[in-house]
Design a protein around this motif. Structure first.
Motif, PDB file in Angstrom:
ATOM      1  N   ILE A  23      14.072  13.411 -35.481  1.00 20.08           N
ATOM      2  CA  ILE A  23      15.525  13.187 -35.498  1.00 20.08           C
ATOM      3  C   ILE A  23      15.983  12.737 -34.113  1.00 20.08           C
ATOM      4  N   ASP A  24      15.547  13.457 -33.082  1.00 22.06           N
ATOM      5  CA  ASP A  24      15.941  13.120 -31.707  1.00 22.06           C
ATOM      6  C   ASP A  24      15.465  11.725 -31.306  1.00 22.06           C
ATOM      7  N   ALA A  25      14.334  11.282 -31.870  1.00 20.46           N
ATOM      8  CA  ALA A  25      13.794   9.949 -31.577  1.00 20.46           C
ATOM      9  C   ALA A  25      14.408   8.880 -32.468  1.00 20.46           C
ATOM     10  N   ASP A  26      15.371   9.275 -33.295  1.00 24.48           N
ATOM     11  CA  ASP A  26      16.077   8.369 -34.205  1.00 24.48           C
ATOM     12  C   ASP A  26      15.134   7.731 -35.226  1.00 24.48           C
ATOM     13  N   LYS A  27      14.109   8.473 -35.619  1.00 27.13           N
ATOM     14  CA  LYS A  27      13.152   7.999 -36.619  1.00 27.13           C
ATOM     15  C   LYS A  27      13.574   8.406 -38.033  1.00 27.13           C
ATOM     16  N   VAL A  28      14.282   9.525 -38.147  1.00 30.93           N
ATOM     17  CA  VAL A  28      14.799   9.996 -39.436  1.00 30.93           C
ATOM     18  C   VAL A  28      16.246  10.451 -39.218  1.00 30.93           C
ATOM     19  N   PRO A  29      17.063  10.403 -40.273  1.00 28.97           N
ATOM     20  CA  PRO A  29      18.456  10.821 -40.118  1.00 28.97           C
ATOM     21  C   PRO A  29      18.578  12.327 -39.919  1.00 28.97           C
ATOM     22  N   GLY A  30      19.625  12.696 -39.221  1.00 25.58           N
ATOM     23  CA  GLY A  30      19.899  14.114 -38.996  1.00 25.58           C
ATOM     24  C   GLY A  30      20.711  14.304 -37.729  1.00 25.58           C
ATOM     25  N   VAL A  31      21.035  15.547 -37.442  1.00 22.05           N
ATOM     26  CA  VAL A  31      21.813  15.899 -36.258  1.00 22.05           C
ATOM     27  C   VAL A  31      20.858  16.102 -35.091  1.00 22.05           C
ATOM     28  N   THR A  32      21.048  15.334 -34.032  1.00 21.21           N
ATOM     29  CA  THR A  32      20.175  15.448 -32.864  1.00 21.21           C
ATOM     30  C   THR A  32      20.465  16.744 -32.113  1.00 21.21           C
ATOM     31  N   THR A  33      19.513  17.120 -31.276  1.00 23.54           N
ATOM     32  CA  THR A  33      19.679  18.310 -30.443  1.00 23.54           C
ATOM     33  C   THR A  33      20.938  18.177 -29.586  1.00 23.54           C
ATOM     34  N   GLU A  34      21.151  16.997 -29.024  1.00 24.33           N
ATOM     35  CA  GLU A  34      22.328  16.757 -28.179  1.00 24.33           C
ATOM     36  C   GLU A  34      23.623  16.862 -28.988  1.00 24.33           C
ATOM     37  N   GLN A  35      23.629  16.288 -30.187  1.00 22.49           N
ATOM     38  CA  GLN A  35      24.823  16.374 -31.033  1.00 22.49           C
ATOM     39  C   GLN A  35      25.131  17.828 -31.401  1.00 22.49           C
ATOM     40  N   GLN A  36      24.089  18.600 -31.710  1.00 25.66           N
ATOM     41  CA  GLN A  36      24.300  20.007 -32.060  1.00 25.66           C
ATOM     42  C   GLN A  36      24.822  20.784 -30.868  1.00 25.66           C
ATOM     43  N   ARG A  37      24.281  20.498 -29.677  1.00 21.50           N
ATOM     44  CA  ARG A  37      24.740  21.188 -28.465  1.00 21.50           C
ATOM     45  C   ARG A  37      26.222  20.873 -28.202  1.00 21.50           C
ATOM     46  N   ILE A  38      26.608  19.633 -28.411  1.00 21.64           N
ATOM     47  CA  ILE A  38      28.016  19.255 -28.230  1.00 21.64           C
ATOM     48  C   ILE A  38      28.898  20.018 -29.222  1.00 21.64           C
ATOM     49  N   LYS A  39      28.467  20.085 -30.476  1.00 23.57           N
ATOM     50  CA  LYS A  39      29.228  20.841 -31.484  1.00 23.57           C
ATOM     51  C   LYS A  39      29.364  22.298 -31.072  1.00 23.57           C
ATOM     52  N   ASP A  40      28.250  22.879 -30.596  1.00 25.36           N
ATOM     53  CA  ASP A  40      28.274  24.279 -30.168  1.00 25.36           C
ATOM     54  C   ASP A  40      29.239  24.485 -29.001  1.00 25.36           C
ATOM     55  N   LEU A  41      29.200  23.568 -28.029  1.00 22.47           N
ATOM     56  CA  LEU A  41      30.102  23.680 -26.870  1.00 22.47           C
ATOM     57  C   LEU A  41      31.560  23.503 -27.280  1.00 22.47           C
ATOM     58  N   GLU A  42      31.824  22.589 -28.217  1.00 19.77           N
ATOM     59  CA  GLU A  42      33.198  22.408 -28.693  1.00 19.77           C
ATOM     60  C   GLU A  42      33.701  23.668 -29.391  1.00 19.77           C
ATOM     61  N   ARG A  43      32.835  24.305 -30.181  1.00 21.09           N
ATOM     62  CA  ARG A  43      33.215  25.541 -30.860  1.00 21.09           C
ATOM     63  C   ARG A  43      33.493  26.642 -29.836  1.00 21.09           C
ATOM     64  N   GLU A  44      32.619  26.763 -28.836  1.00 21.65           N
ATOM     65  CA  GLU A  44      32.824  27.768 -27.796  1.00 21.65           C
ATOM     66  C   GLU A  44      34.130  27.517 -27.040  1.00 21.65           C
ATOM     67  N   THR A  45      34.423  26.252 -26.766  1.00 20.69           N
ATOM     68  CA  THR A  45      35.662  25.903 -26.071  1.00 20.69           C
ATOM     69  C   THR A  45      36.872  26.332 -26.887  1.00 20.69           C
ATOM     70  N   GLN A  46      36.829  26.073 -28.187  1.00 23.60           N
ATOM     71  CA  GLN A  46      37.935  26.491 -29.053  1.00 23.60           C
ATOM     72  C   GLN A  46      38.084  28.007 -29.048  1.00 23.60           C
TER      73      GLN A  46
END
Length: 68
Positions: A23-46
């Motif tokens: 997923i991180d190498a953009d070989k298959v669809p899915g949420v990348t590690t970076e995208q998940q970390r951003i989501k987690d940080l946005e949730r923590e910020t809220q």
């Protein structure tokens, strides 16, 4: 199936890590590690915006940080 005995990890761990690497190498669809970390940080910020006092913030930190 045991996984990799020299590494001491199971089959499911190896599958999960391999899938995430693809997923991180953009070989298959899915949420990348970076995208998940951003989501987690946005949730923590809220959540953090909801803490009005210092004691609320200290309680949050003690719930989510391992001080060991």
């Amino acid at each position: 199936m045991q996984g990799h005995p020299k590494l001491g990890v199971g089959v499911e761990s190896l599958r999960t890590w391999t899938r995430q690497a693809l997923i991180d190498a953009d070989k298959v669809p899915g949420v990348t590690t970076e995208q998940q970390r951003i989501k987690d940080l946005e949730r923590e910020t809220q959540q953090n915006r909801g803490y009005r006092s210092r004691s609320d913030w200290i309680g949050f930190v003690h719930q989510h940080v391992d001080f060991a």
